[in-house]
Design an enzyme around this catalytic site. Structure first.
Site, mmCIF file in Angstrom:
data_model
loop_
_atom_site.group_PDB
_atom_site.id
_atom_site.type_symbol
_atom_site.label_atom_id
_atom_site.label_comp_id
_atom_site.label_asym_id
_atom_site.label_seq_id
_atom_site.Cartn_x
_atom_site.Cartn_y
_atom_site.Cartn_z
ATOM 1 N N ASN A 1 0.805 -1.403 0.069
ATOM 2 C CA ASN A 1 0.053 -0.200 0.148
ATOM 3 C C ASN A 1 0.694 1.082 0.347
ATOM 4 O O ASN A 1 0.656 2.491 0.099
ATOM 5 C CB ASN A 1 -1.054 -0.055 1.867
ATOM 6 C CG ASN A 1 -1.788 -1.274 0.830
ATOM 7 O OD1 ASN A 1 -1.390 -2.167 2.380
ATOM 8 N ND2 ASN A 1 -2.552 -1.492 0.475
ATOM 9 N N VAL B 1 0.900 7.340 -0.519
ATOM 10 C CA VAL B 1 0.496 6.029 0.134
ATOM 11 C C VAL B 1 -0.994 5.349 -0.036
ATOM 12 O O VAL B 1 -2.138 6.538 -0.219
ATOM 13 C CB VAL B 1 0.356 6.920 1.876
ATOM 14 C CG1 VAL B 1 -0.470 5.779 2.925
ATOM 15 C CG2 VAL B 1 1.614 7.031 2.147
ATOM 16 N N CYS B 2 -1.731 4.949 -0.128
ATOM 17 C CA CYS B 2 -2.980 4.121 -0.181
ATOM 18 C C CYS B 2 -3.650 3.743 1.716
ATOM 19 O O CYS B 2 -3.082 2.800 1.620
ATOM 20 C CB CYS B 2 -3.106 2.909 -1.278
ATOM 21 S SG CYS B 2 -4.335 2.557 -1.872
ATOM 22 N N LEU B 3 -4.427 4.920 1.003
ATOM 23 C CA LEU B 3 -5.326 4.941 2.384
ATOM 24 C C LEU B 3 -6.252 5.375 2.069
ATOM 25 O O LEU B 3 -6.456 6.473 1.576
ATOM 26 C CB LEU B 3 -4.397 5.522 3.574
ATOM 27 C CG LEU B 3 -4.930 5.180 4.849
ATOM 28 C CD1 LEU B 3 -5.282 4.136 5.520
ATOM 29 C CD2 LEU B 3 -4.343 5.546 5.898
ATOM 30 N N ARG C 1 -7.809 10.009 0.597
ATOM 31 C CA ARG C 1 -8.581 10.206 -0.758
ATOM 32 C C ARG C 1 -10.561 10.203 -0.557
ATOM 33 O O ARG C 1 -10.602 10.792 -0.368
ATOM 34 C CB ARG C 1 -8.046 8.552 -1.733
ATOM 35 C CG ARG C 1 -7.030 8.329 -1.828
ATOM 36 C CD ARG C 1 -6.784 7.585 -2.665
ATOM 37 N NE ARG C 1 -7.387 6.578 -1.927
ATOM 38 C CZ ARG C 1 -7.092 5.290 -2.779
ATOM 39 N NH1 ARG C 1 -6.126 4.793 -3.456
ATOM 40 N NH2 ARG C 1 -7.638 3.672 -2.402
#
Length: 183
Positions: free
Chosen positions: A104, A111-113, A117
């Site tokens: 992630n 950062v993929c959270l 988003r």
């Protein structure tokens, strides 16, 4: 009546400048909310917050996360936060400054959270984001990856993933990418 208030404000500002005092900078709504969020932080013992530009710049800070369980146990990961003046109506910009092998977090630190988003809401706060980041280290998610290679290894071969994480955190290569030591 309105002009009277403007005249009073101008007189006050001139008096402060005449006394050698710096003009008072008004805080934005975002700064006020961020100040409240920071004063109410309830961080896990494995997380710390620092202000590299000093306490006068609350809009830019760093959070260090040291997971006490999971694949990333013992590592230290540094995140930079840049908070917009229109916070909380816009999520802070968060980057991982530590190069990490993680499904992630990509190699550039993005950062993929979800709460950073599409799921961001003004009722969320800095504490929520830090707990979300901490959760990424205790429960990495291969279903919504930024690093597709790491996600595929986690999904298909968790033992190999664990070995890759250990190698990366110890300072070594995983595939063609070198990871500096973070243990």
């Amino acid at each position: 009546m309105i002009r009277l208030f403007k005249v009073k404000e101008k007189q006050k500002e001139l008096a402060e400048n005449a006394n050698g005092g710096a003009p008072i900078k008004k805080q934005t709504a975002g700064e006020l909310r961020l100040h409240k969020d920071i004063s109410e932080l309830n961080l896990p013992k494995s997380c710390t917050i620092t202000f590299p530009n000093g306490k006068d710049d609350l809009m830019n800070f760093e959070v260090s996360i040291r997971p006490d369980e999971g694949y990333y146990f013992g590592g230290t990961f540094l995140f930079s936060f840049q908070v917009s003046p229109i916070y909380p109506h816009e999520a802070p910009k968060v980057k991982c400054k530590t190069k990490v092998y993680h499904p992630n977090i990509d190699l550039e630190g993005n950062v993929c959270l979800n709460i950073l988003r599409e799921d961001w809401k003004p009722v969320l706060n800095i504490n929520t984001i830090i707990y979300g980041l901490y959760h990424l280290f205790t429960e990495p998610n291969y279903e919504d990856p930024l690093n597709h290679d790491a996600a595929a290894v986690l999904r298909d071969n968790p033992k190999m993933f664990e070995s890759n994480v250990r190698r990366a955190m110890s300072g070594g290569y995983v595939g063609q990418s070198f990871f500096p030591r973070c243990i």
